[in-house]
Design a protein around this motif. Structure first.
Motif, PDB file in Angstrom:
ATOM      1  N   HIS A   1       0.763  -1.246   0.000  1.00  0.00           N
ATOM      2  CA  HIS A   1       0.000   0.000   0.000  1.00  0.00           C
ATOM      3  C   HIS A   1       0.795   1.297   0.000  1.00  0.00           C
ATOM      4  O   HIS A   1       0.201   2.364  -0.110  1.00  0.00           O
ATOM      5  N   SER A   2       2.112   1.254   0.057  1.00  0.00           N
ATOM      6  CA  SER A   2       2.867   2.513   0.101  1.00  0.00           C
ATOM      7  C   SER A   2       3.236   3.037  -1.279  1.00  0.00           C
ATOM      8  O   SER A   2       3.767   4.137  -1.393  1.00  0.00           O
ATOM      9  N   ALA A   3       2.953   2.259  -2.316  1.00  0.00           N
ATOM     10  CA  ALA A   3       3.302   2.681  -3.679  1.00  0.00           C
ATOM     11  C   ALA A   3       2.284   2.124  -4.670  1.00  0.00           C
ATOM     12  O   ALA A   3       1.676   1.086  -4.438  1.00  0.00           O
ATOM     13  N   TRP A   4       2.137   2.842  -5.773  1.00  0.00           N
ATOM     14  CA  TRP A   4       1.370   2.335  -6.909  1.00  0.00           C
ATOM     15  C   TRP A   4       2.241   1.319  -7.637  1.00  0.00           C
ATOM     16  O   TRP A   4       3.459   1.489  -7.723  1.00  0.00           O
ATOM     17  N   LEU A   5       1.620   0.291  -8.190  1.00  0.00           N
ATOM     18  CA  LEU A   5       2.319  -0.674  -9.030  1.00  0.00           C
ATOM     19  C   LEU A   5       2.112  -0.288 -10.488  1.00  0.00           C
ATOM     20  O   LEU A   5       0.973  -0.115 -10.936  1.00  0.00           O
ATOM     21  N   LEU A   6       3.204  -0.126 -11.223  1.00  0.00           N
ATOM     22  CA  LEU A   6       3.142   0.072 -12.668  1.00  0.00           C
ATOM     23  C   LEU A   6       3.290  -1.307 -13.301  1.00  0.00           C
ATOM     24  O   LEU A   6       4.296  -1.983 -13.110  1.00  0.00           O
TER      25      LEU A   6
END
Length: 181
Positions: A89-94
């Motif tokens: 949850h701390s980053a968006w996944l590309l």
């Protein structure tokens, strides 16, 4: 960067389009393809995009350059661990990112990756969801991908052995510009 590309790409969020405009974009995506050997690094563009439209946590985009659909990518919320990131949850996944074979070699990958970071930053601000950046994994046997992500400002955050096509590198681009693994 010495490039044949214009100095911009446009990310078209497929969820924001009406059904007719979305159908036009999906038709363009269906015509995209990969160079021989690239299929081991990324899946079918249309299948990836349709999966993105079906799942609420995913935001699929068409990469447009010079007035044409040149690629696709998806930003996913709550799934960063799929790229070897320590939490979801701390980053968006590309993910599901590719440039069509007819548009490769023009610098569009780096431009689109940087545009994806900007799009994720705006989504985080709008949703007040608190992500600190964008994470991805790229196969170690994909030097063009590694180079494109580095040019876009992604930092190598270490090895990831969870990929189905062999060893990967986890890469991160902070909204503040500094990697925070």
């Amino acid at each position: 960067m010495a490039s044949k590309a214009r100095d911009w790409v446009w990310l078209i969020p497929l969820r924001d389009l009406d059904s007719d405009a979305r159908a036009i974009q999906l038709g363009a995506i269906a015509g995209m393809g990969l160079q021989p050997g690239q299929e081991r690094f990324v899946g079918d563009p249309l299948r990836m995009t349709l999966a993105g439209l079906e799942e609420e946590s995913r935001r699929p985009y068409v990469v447009e350059a010079s007035g044409a659909a040149a690629g696709v990518l998806t930003l996913q919320l709550g799934a960063a661990g799929l790229a070897g990131w320590p939490d979801d949850h701390s980053a968006w996944l590309l993910r599901g990112f590719l440039i069509d074979r007819r548009h490769q070699g023009k610098g569009l990958g780096s431009l689109a990756a940087a545009a994806a970071v900007d799009a994720a930053r705006r989504l985080t601000a709008r949703q007040h969801s608190g992500e600190s950046g964008v994470v991805l994994s790229v196969n170690e046997a994909n030097p063009a991908g590694l180079s494109a992500y580095r040019r876009a400002g992604f930092v190598d955050a270490g090895p990831y052995l969870g990929g189905s096509a062999g060893p990967q590198r986890t890469m991160f681009h902070s909204f503040g510009g500094v990697a925070q693994p």
